[in-house]
Scaffold this motif. Structure first.
Motif, PDB file in Angstrom:
ATOM      1  N   ARG A  72       5.240   3.312  -0.901  1.00 25.52           N
ATOM      2  CA  ARG A  72       4.151   2.904  -1.803  1.00 25.52           C
ATOM      3  C   ARG A  72       3.844   1.427  -1.556  1.00 25.52           C
TER       4      ARG A  72
ATOM      5  N   ILE B 219      -4.420   6.430   3.261  1.00 27.64           N
ATOM      6  CA  ILE B 219      -3.024   6.740   3.513  1.00 27.64           C
ATOM      7  C   ILE B 219      -2.891   7.099   4.989  1.00 27.64           C
TER       8      ILE B 219
ATOM      9  N   PHE C 199      -0.581   3.775   1.077  1.00 25.96           N
ATOM     10  CA  PHE C 199       0.612   4.624   1.138  1.00 25.96           C
ATOM     11  C   PHE C 199       0.828   5.052   2.578  1.00 25.96           C
TER      12      PHE C 199
ATOM     13  N   SER D 251      -6.273   5.268  -4.493  1.00 28.31           N
ATOM     14  CA  SER D 251      -6.338   6.246  -3.404  1.00 28.31           C
ATOM     15  C   SER D 251      -7.492   7.211  -3.594  1.00 28.31           C
TER      16      SER D 251
END
Length: 662
Positions: free
Chosen positions: A572, A400, A461, A581
């Protein structure tokens, strides 16, 4: 009777043991400032007030220096000072329901750091150097060559509503190269336009990928906007809960539905952590025995923790230059430094304790039933939480990312081009570029393992926050069909509002104040020294300020609240967001086509039909664009606003030659 709206006063007297001359100087300053009718719209001239309070030689008065600079920064942000008979008191600035007043307060808070930065001689030289015409390819160019004249753009939109002939955006990753059309370094172009933002320009630790959005419809491919994908904030409750990898959220989900898959993942996590720790020297020094790895004991874990603390203290006493001179890929050499010896011993102790507690439930065969029983045991549940936190911490900076810079510059900003920049910043080309750039060894993981360790670099993300708490016109309602980016027709990509966050921070403090607080904390013998060395931990500036405020004896939590409510947004990119993740799933299931390398036109077409055309048809919008001129008198919203001094105009002869070459 409610007292919620009453001000909360904070005593800011200097700590006991402070020299009398410093105490008296600080009291004189407080009396003078409390008696003055300070204009909230004007920055406080600290030099003037120091002279009025007869404060001099601050270098030899470190407590007074830290207190005085901190006080003026807080007053600059609207804090209220009262000269109480038992000592000066501070009250936080009143909150404003009016979003416009709140925006003014936040801009003032940001300008506290930005304007001094723009006044620095080195920054001014950089800005003026970018603006000065230079020769490239037989013609004169400057940073103005990369700005679009608003009159020309407005006239073009008025004549022809076809976006393909007027604005043709494309993504340019800032990778250390040069602009072929102007000869400028790409990073210098990005940095120049970044200086036009309300907040100060700064580099971020960890990963960072600056991005330019340029317009191929102009001769020099003018800059439409900029973005940057960077390492994320380690912990944001709203984001982590929404992803589902917040510890409590994850455990509640597993408790409701324990599976063999999760049980296997836990044991694989333990084994993976052990395999990524270099411990030959721990065995050689007798801190660890070979049997401890197979059958850990509380005594072995305690010895490792003691070794970690011993080397942590040694790190803070050791010269930093020796660490910085080690070659980046000399992983074993780095592993043997006190900093990483401490980290290795600590991580190994944690991992062995997890294995020790969970072994009876998940060994030799991990099952859903064993996991269910482990969750009933308080100690076992604590160790699963610890494992979860490490798994999240290991991947939070790799799968992320944060969109730390995102916006359009004039005159494109009048067309809501910030939304175009936002969409392109999370597009397949950026995701693919991020993976290519960071498919390399992780510095910290490799330094702990003593060998090259490559972390996952496929993004799942991207999150960001608004500058203001009253809403972000740039991210609100920003969503588009996934098939615009090669994804499924029945899915959408969107900037989802995840919640609101009141954060701690240091944006309310000037660099001068931070330096004074750091010096005071060191002179007071702070037990934890912050060296701004990669690997020590996150947010070095925040930790430095916290230590300095503690040395003053002032309440750190209260003073570190910058009083700003921000909206947290998330994009997303994959269907299996939580499990990929965390590493439960080995591969992401993307909602976009990450192999799509030429998708800017489709995104631009969507943006223009949804946002740009509507703005372009409005006469007042076109008139506002025409205010951004590339002829004398030179006015353009994409020019860096150097404060306090009027910009020196380019010499007339240079202007004439420059305009002729446009």
């Amino acid at each position: 009777m409610s007292h919620e709206n009453e001000p909360k006063f904070i005593n800011i007297s200097l700590p006991r043991g402070t020299r009398r001359v410093e105490r008296e100087g600080f009291l004189r300053l407080c009396k003078a400032l409390a008696a003055a009718a300070l204009e909230p719209a004007e920055a406080i001239d600290r030099t003037r007030w120091f002279e009025q309070a007869k404060i001099g030689d601050l270098y030899n008065q470190p407590t007074l220096a830290a207190a005085a600079h901190t006080l003026i920064d807080l007053l600059d942000q609207g804090w209220q000072l009262t000269d109480y008979k038992h000592g000066p008191l501070l009250a936080p600035p009143p909150s404003h329901a009016d979003p416009e007043i709140e925006k003014v307060r936040i801009r003032r808070q940001e300008h506290l750091r930005r304007d001094p930065q723009l006044r620095k001689p080195s920054v001014r030289r950089f800005v003026e150097g970018m603006e000065k015409p230079r020769e490239h390819g037989g013609r004169l160019v400057s940073i103005f060559s990369l700005m679009r004249d608003g009159r020309e753009l407005a006239d073009a939109l008025e004549r022809d509503p076809n976006p393909e002939t007027i604005i043709r955006p494309y993504i340019q990753i800032v990778d250390g190269g040069k602009c072929e059309l102007t000869g400028f370094a790409l990073h210098d172009i990005w940095r120049y336009f970044r200086h036009t933002w309300s907040n100060a320009y700064s580099t971020v630790p960890g990963r960072s990928m600056p991005i330019l959005i340029r317009d191929a419809a102009t001769p020099n491919h003018a800059v439409i906007g900029l973005a940057a994908i960077s390492s994320p904030v380690v912990q944001i409750a709203e984001r982590d809960q929404w992803i589902g990898w917040d510890t409590d959220t994850f455990l509640e989900s597993v408790r409701a539905n324990p599976t063999d898959e999760i049980a296997v993942w836990i044991t694989e996590r333990i084994d993976a952590q052990l395999s990524e720790i270099y411990f030959d020297d721990l065995l050689r020094d007798g801190v660890l025995q070979p049997t401890d790895l197979r059958h850990p004991t509380p005594d072995a874990i305690a010895l490792l923790r003691a070794d970690a603390e011993r080397h942590r203290q040694k790190h803070h006493r050791a010269p930093l230059q020796a660490v910085r001179q080690i070659e980046q890929d000399a992983w074993l050499e780095r592993a043997l430094t006190p900093l990483f010896r401490s980290k290795r011993a600590s991580v190994l102790a944690d991992t062995l304790e997890i294995a020790f507690v969970l072994g009876s439930y998940l060994r030799p065969t991990p099952t859903a039933e064993g996991l269910k029983e482990a969750l009933k045991d308080t100690k076992a549940r604590t160790q699963i939480r610890r494992l979860m936190r490490r798994a999240r911490g290991e991947r939070v900076g790799t799968v992320i990312a944060d969109l730390t810079v995102c916006g359009a510059v004039a005159p494109y900003s009048a067309l809501a081009a910030g939304k175009l920049v936002g969409a392109l910043a999370v597009s397949p080309k950026v995701v693919a570029a991020y993976r290519a750039k960071y498919a390399r060894p992780s510095e910290i993981a490799s330094s702990i393992a003593g060998r090259s360790i490559e972390r996952e670099s496929r993004l799942s993300f991207i999150s960001t926050t608004s500058l203001y708490g009253s809403g972000s016109s740039q991210y609100n309602r920003l969503r588009w069909p996934a098939d615009v980016m090669g994804g499924p027709q029945d899915e959408q990509i969107r900037f989802q509002q995840l919640g609101r966050s009141r954060s701690f921070g240091t944006s309310q403090f000037s660099d001068e104040t931070v330096e004074a607080l750091v010096r005071l904390s060191r002179l007071k013998g702070a037990t934890v020294r912050v060296n701004s060395l990669f690997g020590e931990g996150v947010s070095p500036r925040l930790r430095k300020v916290r230590l300095g405020l503690a040395a003053l004896g002032w309440p750190t939590n209260e003073l570190l609240k910058h009083g700003r409510e921000r909206i947290v947004y998330g994009v997303r990119l994959v269907e299996n967001l939580r499990d990929y993740s965390l590493g439960i799933d080995s591969d992401p299931t993307y909602l976009i086509d990450t192999d799509l390398t030429d998708g800017e036109a489709a995104v631009a077409g969507w943006w223009f039909e949804r946002w740009g055309r509507r703005r372009a048809e409005q006469g007042p919008v076109r008139e506002s664009m025409r205010a951004h001129r590339l002829v004398r008198p030179f006015r353009h919203g994409a020019r860096v606003p150097l404060p306090s001094e009027e910009k020196a105009d380019i010499e007339q002869s240079d202007v004439t030659r420059y305009v002729e070459n446009l």
